[in-house]
Scaffold this active site. Structure first.
Site, PDB file in Angstrom:
ATOM      1  N   GLU A  31      28.208 -12.541  -1.512  1.00 28.91           N
ATOM      2  CA  GLU A  31      26.813 -12.063  -1.710  1.00 28.91           C
ATOM      3  C   GLU A  31      26.256 -10.983  -0.544  1.00 28.91           C
ATOM      4  O   GLU A  31      26.277 -11.330   0.382  1.00 28.91           O
ATOM      5  CB  GLU A  31      25.935 -12.810  -2.637  1.00 28.91           C
ATOM      6  CG  GLU A  31      26.520 -14.016  -3.797  1.00 28.91           C
ATOM      7  CD  GLU A  31      24.724 -14.013  -3.938  1.00 28.91           C
ATOM      8  OE1 GLU A  31      23.947 -14.086  -3.724  1.00 28.91           O
ATOM      9  OE2 GLU A  31      24.799 -15.681  -4.854  1.00 28.91           O
ATOM     10  N   LYS A  76      26.082 -11.491   9.476  1.00 29.37           N
ATOM     11  CA  LYS A  76      25.305 -10.013   9.221  1.00 29.37           C
ATOM     12  C   LYS A  76      25.849  -9.016  10.033  1.00 29.37           C
ATOM     13  O   LYS A  76      27.031  -9.383  11.237  1.00 29.37           O
ATOM     14  CB  LYS A  76      24.228 -10.685  11.051  1.00 29.37           C
ATOM     15  CG  LYS A  76      23.152 -11.666  10.662  1.00 29.37           C
ATOM     16  CD  LYS A  76      21.989 -11.261   9.420  1.00 29.37           C
ATOM     17  CE  LYS A  76      20.544 -12.096   8.950  1.00 29.37           C
ATOM     18  NZ  LYS A  76      19.404 -11.485  10.855  1.00 29.37           N
ATOM     19  N   CYS A 132      -2.879   1.407  37.365  1.00 30.73           N
ATOM     20  CA  CYS A 132      -2.960   1.248  36.265  1.00 30.73           C
ATOM     21  C   CYS A 132      -2.805   3.118  35.091  1.00 30.73           C
ATOM     22  O   CYS A 132      -3.634   3.726  35.690  1.00 30.73           O
ATOM     23  CB  CYS A 132      -4.327   0.883  35.460  1.00 30.73           C
ATOM     24  SG  CYS A 132      -4.053   1.191  33.816  1.00 30.73           S
ATOM     25  N   CYS A 174      -6.757   3.983  33.634  1.00 28.67           N
ATOM     26  CA  CYS A 174      -8.299   3.722  34.715  1.00 28.67           C
ATOM     27  C   CYS A 174      -7.775   3.673  35.934  1.00 28.67           C
ATOM     28  O   CYS A 174      -8.497   4.139  36.824  1.00 28.67           O
ATOM     29  CB  CYS A 174      -8.531   2.454  34.097  1.00 28.67           C
ATOM     30  SG  CYS A 174      -7.896   1.067  34.627  1.00 28.67           S
ATOM     31  N   CYS A 208      -2.769  -4.886  34.474  1.00 26.20           N
ATOM     32  CA  CYS A 208      -3.879  -3.444  35.151  1.00 26.20           C
ATOM     33  C   CYS A 208      -5.540  -4.805  35.175  1.00 26.20           C
ATOM     34  O   CYS A 208      -5.059  -5.775  34.734  1.00 26.20           O
ATOM     35  CB  CYS A 208      -4.179  -2.923  34.428  1.00 26.20           C
ATOM     36  SG  CYS A 208      -6.441  -2.231  33.977  1.00 26.20           S
ATOM     37  N   CYS A 228     -11.310  -1.533  31.802  1.00 21.87           N
ATOM     38  CA  CYS A 228     -10.286  -0.129  31.761  1.00 21.87           C
ATOM     39  C   CYS A 228      -9.932   0.321  29.268  1.00 21.87           C
ATOM     40  O   CYS A 228     -10.415  -0.845  28.292  1.00 21.87           O
ATOM     41  CB  CYS A 228      -8.855  -0.956  31.792  1.00 21.87           C
ATOM     42  SG  CYS A 228      -7.424   0.153  31.033  1.00 21.87           S
TER      43      CYS A 228
HETATM   44  S1  IVH Z   1      20.089 -17.491  -0.531  1.00 17.41           S
HETATM   45  C1  IVH Z   1      18.668 -21.751   0.204  1.00 17.41           C
HETATM   46  N1  IVH Z   1      21.098 -15.455  -1.134  1.00 17.41           N
HETATM   47  O1  IVH Z   1      18.406 -13.996   2.783  1.00 17.41           O
HETATM   48  C2  IVH Z   1      19.662 -20.173   0.031  1.00 17.41           C
HETATM   49  N2  IVH Z   1      19.368 -15.228   0.451  1.00 17.41           N
HETATM   50  O2  IVH Z   1      17.880 -15.360   5.976  1.00 17.41           O
HETATM   51  C3  IVH Z   1      18.622 -19.336   0.091  1.00 17.41           C
HETATM   52  N3  IVH Z   1      18.698 -12.757   1.079  1.00 17.41           N
HETATM   53  O3  IVH Z   1      15.562 -16.298   3.043  1.00 17.41           O
HETATM   54  C4  IVH Z   1      18.172 -17.633   0.352  1.00 17.41           C
HETATM   55  N4  IVH Z   1      19.669 -11.361   0.000  1.00 17.41           N
HETATM   56  O4  IVH Z   1      14.989 -14.026   1.737  1.00 17.41           O
HETATM   57  C5  IVH Z   1      19.995 -15.872  -0.346  1.00 17.41           C
HETATM   58  N5  IVH Z   1      22.577 -13.107  -1.823  1.00 17.41           N
HETATM   59  C6  IVH Z   1      21.154 -13.654  -1.374  1.00 17.41           C
HETATM   60  C7  IVH Z   1      20.091 -13.204  -0.310  1.00 17.41           C
HETATM   61  C8  IVH Z   1      19.018 -14.097   0.292  1.00 17.41           C
HETATM   62  C9  IVH Z   1      19.375 -12.008   0.113  1.00 17.41           C
HETATM   63  C10 IVH Z   1      17.467 -13.419   1.738  1.00 17.41           C
HETATM   64  C11 IVH Z   1      16.171 -14.465   1.520  1.00 17.41           C
HETATM   65  C12 IVH Z   1      16.408 -15.284   2.685  1.00 17.41           C
HETATM   66  C13 IVH Z   1      16.797 -14.962   3.762  1.00 17.41           C
HETATM   67  C14 IVH Z   1      17.890 -15.604   4.355  1.00 17.41           C
END
Ligand code: IVH
Length: 693
Positions: A124, A329, A423, A426, A441, A447
């Site tokens: 997702e 990420k 600084c 001042c 400073c 300051c």
């Molecule tokens: S699942 C126990 N699904 O990412 C697992 N989280 O870094 C619960 N987030 O706290 C999270 N999109 O705020 C899940 N498709 C997604 C998400 C998602 C964004 C956020 C959420 C979570 C954070 C973790």
């Protein structure tokens, strides 16, 4: 240079874990509570990983306040607190193909499956917003909450109600006999679309209000409004993606659950996809990397979740995140630009921080004008000079950084940057600390920069939270000589007339709002916030809370700080070290501060500190040892379950052991336990105990 984790001595490891616990707490709180991150996601992740690596090497040094045990930030004052049906956790992160492979392999190993086994995942988009929980009883929306610290969130029921996409009642999708949950806790993300963000910032600008740094901060700032009518004016959207507690219906897979969510009327992200193996997961990642810029909302990665709920259940959690899911990420975004000027700012503690003003450049959709340079060492190490062509990086929603300099483009007359020896505000002489390479400073409150920054800090969101008193106002009031210290703020109303007569536009309404916000503080503030607001060197929100928890009330704290053994009293607090203790004691000894504190606490009632009681289970605080072969769980799962109920799992039996859980063919450990008279549980009894929690 930082040492490799493998090369750290025990002592160094202990010191670094203590430092990391403090630093990560500070960063978490800035991110979650103040909606204002201090460092890039990449930098944050690096710290977090280093913490994990050190903990893995020295498990016995793991701190009680280890960041690995924590999710999210502190609760903002003002909202009612809500306990989550089950904790709202966070996700572990991965950044490379290898780590995705590792993640899947680890899952198979944990489940005792062969490497070639196939596990289905749902991938997702990871929405860059603010997570929420929405509870439905018999199909009716009854309560909304933020994540808060993971166990307890803020009650945002009224705010969530204003979001039209949230069903106020679960829909039946034409099928009157469709099974409906009697209780449902849906989790998801509230976000602001890129387009709505631009419109909002335009409005903020027109009404001379502070613009938001990015859609995430705008969403957070809009949702967490005590006055829900403000939330209603903002255009917020949401996606639902997970479940907390649910009764009355059940599903075999996460995918089926997501389909049900759609039927019940929740927006579910249309890009979700089932993946049968790592290759499919990675190609989805590639696809979304391409699509990312054209999506109408911000995403910062992909979340992979094991689809089968029964497997999820077996996999369980590792301290702050599920073992069955991870976030892949996106890498930080980079751009090339010219560094025009290096400026040195003076902060509230007197720290001199260099900032790079760069030729404005678009980095992944955001125009960047400034980058942080951290400290003098960083400039020297990277040999960063004015006029250089630099690679700039922005990750998530934080201050961009300079990654490197393109030396081939450096002009011949370029000069190394000379860090000021006085600084810049001042002119006082500066001092450099050994431990953190920061230059300070030495002028303290003579300051002007330190006074002004201290005032900004005092009224800031996580401190006294005086809305409407922005940085620019503070600077102006200081310049006019109206406010020289925090006490003056409470007499500012005397300047009502002159304020309206000033040229740059205070109207009756904005002036009234300002004084109302200031006067609101006279009703009282929480002890921890007040301590934090004082801006004592080294005292971030976490330390402020430690002090508040330890002393309970303002009077007790003052009394302790005036006692001869003040330093010892502080050093007894876990998490307070000698340097910190010294700064705290110095602060309370300073005669000017004593007068100021007396005046302030006469004006503002300080609420005593309140603690939230944690959930107790039959295994909370107990030490357990497993022995023999378990038939229904792998050893790793059993351990995991025990830990998640608050137990410590030890490898050998001693007088400190509370329970020995014996499977089939248990040997010497069982004997020893019997000899020591330690209670032995069968696998079945262990299950019964789990059911009690
Ligand atoms: S699942 C126990 N699904 O990412 C697992 N989280 O870094 C619960 N987030 O706290 C999270 N999109 O705020 C899940 N498709 C997604 C998400 C998602 C964004 C956020 C959420 C979570 C954070 C973790």
């Amino acid at each position: 240079m930082q040492k490799e984790v493998g090369a750290l001595t025990r002592e160094e490891a202990g010191a670094e874990l203590a430092f990391l616990a403090r630093r990560l707490q500070e960063l978490d709180e800035a991110y979650h509570t103040a909606d204002a991150p201090l460092v890039s996601d990449a930098e944050y992740d690096t710290l977090r990983r280093r913490n994990e690596a050190i903990e893995a090497r020295f498990p016995d040094l793991i701190q009680k306040n280890s960041p690995s045990f924590r999710v999210g930030g502190k609760l903002a004052a003002g909202f009612k607190k809500v306990k989550h049906s089950i904790p709202m956790l966070s996700l572990s992160n991965v950044f490379s193909k290898e780590e995705v492979i590792d993640f899947v392999d680890r899952i198979k190993r944990f489940l005792g499956l062969p490497a070639e086994a196939q596990i289905e995942f749902v991938a997702e988009p990871k929405i860059d917003g603010l997570s929420f929980s929405a509870v439905y009883k018999n199909g009716v929306f009854v309560q909304g909450a933020t994540r808060g610290d993971g166990s307890v969130g803020e009650d945002i029921t009224e705010n969530l109600k204003t979001i039209s996409q949230l069903p106020k009642r679960l829909q039946k999708d034409g099928d009157l006999f469709a099974p409906m949950p009697s209780f449902l806790d849906v989790r998801g993300e509230v976000y602001m679309s890129k387009a709505d963000f631009l419109v909002l910032n335009e409005q903020q600008k027109e009404s001379h209000k502070k613009e938001f740094a990015n859609p995430r901060n705008a969403a957070a700032g809009s949702l967490r409004q005590l006055d829900a009518s403000i939330t209603a004016e903002r255009r917020l959207s949401l996606f639902a993606y997970a479940v907390g507690r649910m009764s009355g219906v059940s599903f075999q897979t996460h995918w089926e659950f997501l389909q049900a969510l759609k039927k019940w009327g929740f927006p579910v992200n249309p890009l979700i996809r089932k993946c049968q193996n790592v290759d499919e997961m990675l190609s989805f990642f590639e696809e979304l990397t391409e699509k990312r810029a054209s999506l109408p909302y911000d995403i910062d990665g992909i979340v992979y979740k094991v689809n089968d709920f029964a497997l999820q259940e077996r996999l369980g959690f590792i301290t702050r995140s599920p073992r069955w899911a991870t976030a892949h990420k996106f890498p930080a975004e980079k751009a090339i630009t010219r560094l025009n000027k290096i400026r040195v700012q003076v902060g509230r503690t007197g720290a001199l921080t260099p900032v790079a003003d760069v030729e404005p450049v678009n980095v992944g959709g955001v125009i960047v004008r400034h980058a942080t340079l951290h400290n003098a060492d960083e400039i020297e190490r990277k040999d960063i000079r004015e006029g250089d062509t630099v690679v700039i990086q922005r990750a998530g929603d934080v201050i961009p950084q300079i990654v490197s300099v393109d030396l081939s483009k450096r002009s011949l007359d370029s000069q190394p940057f000379i860090f000021p020896s006085r600084c810049p505000v001042c002119g006082a002489h500066v001092e450099r600390t050994e431990e953190d390479a920061i230059t300070y400073c030495t002028a303290g409150l003579s300051c002007p920069a330190q006074v002004v920054e201290g005032l900004k800090h005092f009224v800031s969101k996580n401190a006294l939270d005086i809305d409407g008193l922005g940085d620019k106002n503070i600077e102006q009031f200081f310049e006019w000589g109206w406010v020289k210290n925090p006490v003056d703020l409470f007499y500012l109303e005397e300047k009502y007339g002159p304020l309206l007569r000033q040229e740059n536009g205070w109207g009756n309404k904005s002036a009234d709002n300002l004084f109302e916000a200031i006067n609101h503080v006279r009703q009282g503030v929480d002890l921890d916030r007040f301590i934090f607001a004082l801006g004592i060197r080294e005292v971030g929100e976490m330390t402020a809370r430690l002090l508040a928890r330890q002393f309970g009330s303002w009077d007790a704290l003052m009394k302790a700080m005036q006692a001869e053994e003040a330093t010892e009293l502080l050093m007894h607090i876990e998490g307070v070290g000698p340097v910190m203790a010294m700064h705290i004691v110095d602060f309370f000894k300073e005669p000017d501060n004593v007068v100021l504190l007396h005046q302030l606490t006469t004006l503002i009632p300080i609420h005593p500190y309140q603690t939230i009681v944690q959930n107790q289970t039959p295994l909370t605080g107990k030490t357990v040892v497993f022995t023999g072969t378990l038939t229904t769980l792998t050893r790793a799962e059993a351990k995991q379950k025990a830990i998640s109920m608050g137990a410590k799992v030890a490898g050998s039996v001693s007088t400190k052991t509370d329970y020995v859980i014996a499977g089939e063919e248990a040997g010497s450990k069982l004997k020893k336990a019997t000899a020591l008279g330690i209670q032995v549980l069968s696998e079945e009894e262990f299950h019964q105990m789990l059911d009690l929690s």
